[in-house]
Design an enzyme around this catalytic site. Structure first.
Site, short mmCIF file in Angstrom:
data_model
loop_
_atom_site.label_atom_id
_atom_site.label_comp_id
_atom_site.label_asym_id
_atom_site.label_seq_id
_atom_site.Cartn_x
_atom_site.Cartn_y
_atom_site.Cartn_z
CG HIS A 1 -1.58 1.43 -0.03
ND1 HIS A 1 -1.14 0.16 -0.34
CD2 HIS A 1 -1.72 1.45 1.32
CE1 HIS A 1 -1.03 -0.56 0.76
NE2 HIS A 1 -1.37 0.20 1.79
CG ASP B 1 1.36 -6.31 -7.96
OD1 ASP B 1 0.83 -5.20 -8.11
OD2 ASP B 1 1.96 -6.66 -6.93
CD GLU C 1 -2.04 0.83 -5.34
OE1 GLU C 1 -2.99 0.42 -4.61
OE2 GLU C 1 -0.84 0.68 -5.05
#
Length: 267
Positions: free
Chosen positions: A235, A178, A80
């Site tokens: 999330h 990512d 995140e």
């Protein structure tokens, strides 16, 4: 003929003949019932044996499917990062770094690494970011920066035996962002050299498409397609990792063999 004989015999003698006939009939019926029970028992025994054999064969097939994985461990990773809906943040910085170690043979989550990360440029978490990820300012204040977090993660991999010779592992991410975009861009900005291990990963979306013939928009679509209930907060990095791991495990149980989807390039 029996009627003619009975007419010429005394009544007592007729009764004896009648009793003998009844006995013979009863014996015949009992014999038929016995053989019917034996036959039914034999059929049931055969059916049960076949069912047990099929169950064992299914278990063996499932075990074989799991044992065919090309990697010993699948490392589910989901960052995140800082974000805002009013402007683009440059650089975007990782603020949650979670990873689950999944044993590709037993399908068990054996360990996890989870670290909140303090941003260095855009130090304040925006309201939009908190609404999206659930991460508030107190969760990142005083936490390690990215460089220290990467060092801690490397120590975790060493302690878990993931860096040993003969032990194979690969990251699993929901998309390429990512490890293709987020980590390389931040490392470049802060002049950090990431470990080569981050150059290899599996984009589970591509794997899912290979298995089902449908390319998913995201994690929620894969969960729905596989009838897996979503758990936790969407999330939240660590919750997303757990849900992605559920997708991963289900796909392996369905016979999918995971392969690297990233290009073997250096970061």
């Amino acid at each position: 003929m029996q009627r003619l004989l009975r007419r010429n015999l005394p009544i007592s003698r007729q009764r004896v003949i009648t009793c003998d006939c009844i006995k013979q009939l009863f014996a015949s019926v009992c014999s038929s019932v016995f053989y019917l029970r034996v036959a039914r028992s034999s059929i049931y025994s055969t059916t049960t044996t076949n069912s047990d054999t099929q169950t064992k064969d299914m278990a063996v097939t499932r075990t074989n499917a799991i044992s065919k994985q090309k990697f010993d461990y699948l490392l589910v990773l989901d960052f995140e990062a800082t974000c805002d809906n009013k402007s683009r943040l440059i650089p975007q910085e990782i603020i949650e770094f979670p990873c689950l170690k999944v044993n590709a043979k037993t399908l068990q989550i054996e360990s996890q690494f989870h670290q909140y990360v303090q941003p260095q440029v855009h130090k304040q978490i925006t309201p939009f970011c908190t609404e999206l990820t659930g991460i508030i300012q107190d969760m990142v204040d005083g936490k390690p920066h990215l460089k220290e977090t990467l060092e801690a993660f490397h120590e975790w991999m060493l302690s878990e035996g993931l860096m040993k010779d003969g032990v194979s592992s690969i990251f699993v991410t929901c998309g390429d962002w990512d490890l293709k975009t987020m980590l390389p861009s931040q490392c470049k900005y802060f002049n950090i050299q990431p470990h080569p291990v981050f150059s290899r990963w599996i984009n589970i979306k591509k794997s899912f498409a290979n298995l089902t013939g449908v390319f998913p928009r995201g994690m929620m679509g894969m969960l729905s397609k596989l009838n897996i209930p979503h758990k936790g907060r969407h999330h939240s990095g660590i919750d997303d990792c757990k849900n992605i791991a559920s997708i991963l495990i289900t796909m392996i149980q369905q016979g999918h063999i995971f392969q690297q989807t990233s290009h073997p390039e250096k970061l």
